[in-house]
Design a protein around this motif. Structure first.
Motif, short mmCIF file in Angstrom:
data_model
loop_
_atom_site.label_atom_id
_atom_site.label_comp_id
_atom_site.label_asym_id
_atom_site.label_seq_id
_atom_site.Cartn_x
_atom_site.Cartn_y
_atom_site.Cartn_z
N VAL A 1 -0.20 -3.94 -36.88
CA VAL A 1 -1.71 -3.82 -36.63
C VAL A 1 -1.52 -4.44 -34.85
CG1 VAL A 1 -4.10 -4.56 -36.45
CG2 VAL A 1 -2.83 -4.07 -38.77
N ILE A 2 -1.85 -3.58 -34.07
CA ILE A 2 -1.82 -3.93 -32.54
C ILE A 2 -3.37 -4.25 -32.48
CG2 ILE A 2 -1.18 -3.48 -30.29
CD1 ILE A 2 1.07 -3.74 -32.05
N VAL A 3 -3.61 -5.40 -31.81
CA VAL A 3 -5.15 -5.71 -31.56
C VAL A 3 -5.31 -5.81 -30.01
CG1 VAL A 3 -7.16 -7.32 -32.08
CG2 VAL A 3 -5.35 -6.85 -33.85
N PRO A 4 -6.29 -5.38 -29.27
CA PRO A 4 -6.29 -5.47 -27.89
C PRO A 4 -6.79 -7.00 -27.86
CG PRO A 4 -7.64 -3.52 -28.69
CD PRO A 4 -7.01 -4.11 -29.70
N ASN A 5 -6.45 -7.58 -26.82
CA ASN A 5 -6.74 -9.13 -26.54
C ASN A 5 -8.23 -9.40 -26.04
OD1 ASN A 5 -4.15 -10.22 -27.40
ND2 ASN A 5 -3.37 -10.00 -25.36
N GLY A 6 -8.67 -8.22 -25.40
CA GLY A 6 -10.14 -8.42 -24.80
C GLY A 6 -11.08 -8.73 -25.97
N PRO A 7 -11.15 -7.86 -26.96
CA PRO A 7 -12.09 -7.98 -27.92
C PRO A 7 -11.53 -9.31 -28.98
CG PRO A 7 -11.28 -5.62 -27.84
CD PRO A 7 -10.44 -6.48 -26.96
N LEU A 8 -10.38 -9.28 -29.07
CA LEU A 8 -9.96 -10.33 -30.11
C LEU A 8 -10.11 -11.85 -29.15
CD1 LEU A 8 -8.26 -11.54 -32.43
CD2 LEU A 8 -6.13 -11.39 -30.90
N SER A 9 -10.09 -12.16 -27.92
CA SER A 9 -10.54 -13.20 -27.31
C SER A 9 -11.89 -13.47 -27.19
CB SER A 9 -10.02 -13.44 -25.86
OG SER A 9 -10.65 -12.56 -25.03
N ASN A 10 -12.83 -12.45 -27.45
CA ASN A 10 -14.19 -12.72 -27.48
C ASN A 10 -14.91 -12.70 -29.04
OD1 ASN A 10 -14.88 -12.76 -24.69
ND2 ASN A 10 -14.39 -10.62 -24.68
N SER A 11 -14.11 -12.47 -29.95
CA SER A 11 -14.38 -12.52 -31.24
C SER A 11 -14.22 -13.87 -31.93
CB SER A 11 -13.90 -11.56 -32.18
OG SER A 11 -12.62 -11.82 -32.40
N ASN A 12 -14.76 -14.17 -33.06
CA ASN A 12 -14.63 -15.43 -33.99
C ASN A 12 -13.37 -15.24 -34.47
OD1 ASN A 12 -17.37 -16.25 -33.37
ND2 ASN A 12 -18.17 -15.10 -35.06
N ILE A 13 -12.62 -16.43 -34.28
CA ILE A 13 -11.32 -16.22 -34.86
C ILE A 13 -11.17 -17.23 -35.91
CG2 ILE A 13 -8.65 -16.72 -34.30
CD1 ILE A 13 -9.39 -15.66 -31.39
N THR A 14 -10.72 -16.73 -37.11
CA THR A 14 -10.35 -18.04 -38.02
C THR A 14 -8.76 -18.15 -38.38
OG1 THR A 14 -12.33 -17.10 -39.19
CG2 THR A 14 -10.67 -18.32 -40.40
N ASN A 15 -8.39 -19.25 -38.11
CA ASN A 15 -6.98 -19.57 -38.22
C ASN A 15 -6.86 -20.24 -39.47
OD1 ASN A 15 -4.41 -20.34 -37.86
ND2 ASN A 15 -4.54 -20.82 -35.72
N TYR A 16 -6.12 -19.50 -40.55
CA TYR A 16 -5.97 -20.21 -41.81
C TYR A 16 -4.63 -21.16 -41.80
CZ TYR A 16 -9.36 -16.83 -43.41
OH TYR A 16 -10.47 -15.78 -43.46
N SER A 17 -3.84 -21.04 -40.54
CA SER A 17 -2.65 -22.00 -40.66
C SER A 17 -2.63 -22.97 -39.68
CB SER A 17 -1.44 -20.71 -40.25
OG SER A 17 -1.25 -19.71 -41.13
N ALA A 18 -3.74 -23.23 -38.96
CA ALA A 18 -4.06 -24.03 -38.11
C ALA A 18 -3.70 -25.64 -38.69
CB ALA A 18 -5.40 -24.12 -37.47
N ASN A 19 -4.20 -25.87 -39.89
CA ASN A 19 -4.29 -27.39 -40.53
C ASN A 19 -3.07 -27.10 -41.70
OD1 ASN A 19 -6.32 -28.04 -38.84
ND2 ASN A 19 -7.86 -27.21 -40.37
N GLU A 20 -2.52 -28.37 -41.97
CA GLU A 20 -1.49 -28.58 -42.94
C GLU A 20 -1.88 -28.13 -44.03
OE1 GLU A 20 2.24 -31.64 -44.26
OE2 GLU A 20 0.79 -32.24 -42.54
N LEU A 21 -3.14 -28.95 -44.63
CA LEU A 21 -3.69 -28.71 -45.87
C LEU A 21 -5.12 -27.75 -45.88
CD1 LEU A 21 -3.70 -32.61 -46.97
CD2 LEU A 21 -2.06 -30.83 -47.25
N ILE A 22 -5.03 -27.44 -46.92
CA ILE A 22 -6.35 -26.10 -47.04
C ILE A 22 -6.95 -26.38 -48.46
CG2 ILE A 22 -4.75 -24.22 -47.91
CD1 ILE A 22 -6.59 -22.71 -46.08
N ARG A 23 -8.13 -26.10 -48.62
CA ARG A 23 -8.78 -26.54 -49.87
C ARG A 23 -8.88 -24.91 -50.83
NH1 ARG A 23 -14.87 -28.72 -50.12
NH2 ARG A 23 -15.42 -26.43 -50.01
N LEU A 24 -8.54 -24.84 -51.82
CA LEU A 24 -8.62 -23.88 -52.68
C LEU A 24 -9.83 -23.86 -53.42
CD1 LEU A 24 -7.28 -21.08 -53.81
CD2 LEU A 24 -6.26 -22.69 -55.76
N ASP A 25 -10.98 -23.03 -53.25
CA ASP A 25 -12.21 -22.83 -53.99
C ASP A 25 -12.02 -21.82 -54.79
OD1 ASP A 25 -12.82 -25.02 -52.28
OD2 ASP A 25 -14.44 -23.85 -51.18
#
Length: 272
Positions: free
Chosen positions: A155-179
């Motif tokens: 998937v090729i995403v243009p950086n303009g819309p991407l930088s202006n959208s809400n970005i969720t980074n699932y890999s940013a933290n070492e630990l993550i909670r499984l719900d």
């Protein structure tokens, strides 16, 4: 003949006197200006190296600064030589406006790429959601970002819309909670259900002991009592634990005789 020679001699002396000093001044100004530009670029390069800038952004910014300073130096030299620079400034301004109008979308993507590379909301290898797309970041370019979906689609995403959208980074933290949400019948014992679900969490070695896992009643729904089943895991173990716990919950609830409600079809037979 002698008169003509005197005329041209005077002319050359006048021209030399008028423009010679300006030319010498322009040459000296060019040498000093070139040295200043090299010093600024060297300093900028060192500062970017200390700030751990992305390599592609570093090269682009250095080229941008270099060209901007050289254009400024040339325009200044023209002024030193006595050439009016107002028209040059007007031409550059008009050309910049025309290019900006023609490349509005591309410039927006370019600006978005600079912001992403500068502020680093994500990096290569992170799993993100943004601009309506989800996937693992494979490459960050000036104009676009390349993602690979879980199905390995590119998937090729243009950086303009991407930088202006809400970005969720699932890999940013070492630990993550499984719900997980698990619904059981109203006829089943709550305490027993909590013990079974907690056993699923504590039996999986990939579920961390600290922060502690948790099981709690979260909702009294129309046809089920819903439990929140929560456990902290390493980011890399998320999907493994998700699949393992989903299977283990079903097997252990069945073994304990606890029912997971589901719609039942009713068969109507004709009489007579």
């Amino acid at each position: 003949m002698e008169t003509n020679l005197e005329y041209w001699t005077e002319k050359l002396i006048t021209l030399g006197t008028t423009y010679g000093l300006k030319v010498i001044g322009a040459i000296v100004f060019w040498i000093i200006g070139s040295w200043v530009i090299k010093t600024i670029l060297k300093t900028s390069r060192n500062l970017m190296a200390k700030s751990d800038y992305d390599e592609s952004l570093k090269k682009f910014l250095l080229n941008l600064v270099s060209w901007g300073l050289r254009i400024l130096l040339v325009i200044t030299l023209l002024g030193v030589l006595g050439i009016p620079t107002t028209s040059f400034a007007a031409i550059i301004g008009a050309a910049g406006l025309a290019i900006g109008l023609a490349l509005q979308g591309s410039l927006a993507n370019f600006a978005g790429g600079v912001l992403i590379l500068l502020f680093k909301p994500f990096k290569v290898g992170d799993y993100i959601t943004g601009s309506g797309e989800s996937g693992t970041v494979k490459e960050i370019k000036i104009f676009t970002t390349e993602l690979a979906t879980p199905q390995n689609r590119k998937v090729i995403v243009p950086n303009g819309p991407l930088s202006n959208s809400n970005i969720t980074n699932y890999s940013a933290n070492e630990l993550i909670r499984l719900d997980m949400i698990v619904g059981v019948s109203y006829d089943d014992d709550i305490k027993k259900t909590k013990e079974v679900l907690m056993n699923v969490l504590t039996s999986n070695p990939k579920v961390l002991k600290d922060p502690a896992p948790m099981v709690a009643v979260t909702e009294l729904a129309d046809s089920s009592v819903n439990f929140a089943v929560r456990g902290w895991v390493k980011n890399s173990d998320y999907w493994d634990v998700h699949f393992e716990n989903t299977e283990a919950i079903k097997l252990q609830l069945d073994a304990a005789g606890i029912e997971i409600p589901y719609p039942h079809s009713v068969e109507i037979q004709k009489q007579g």
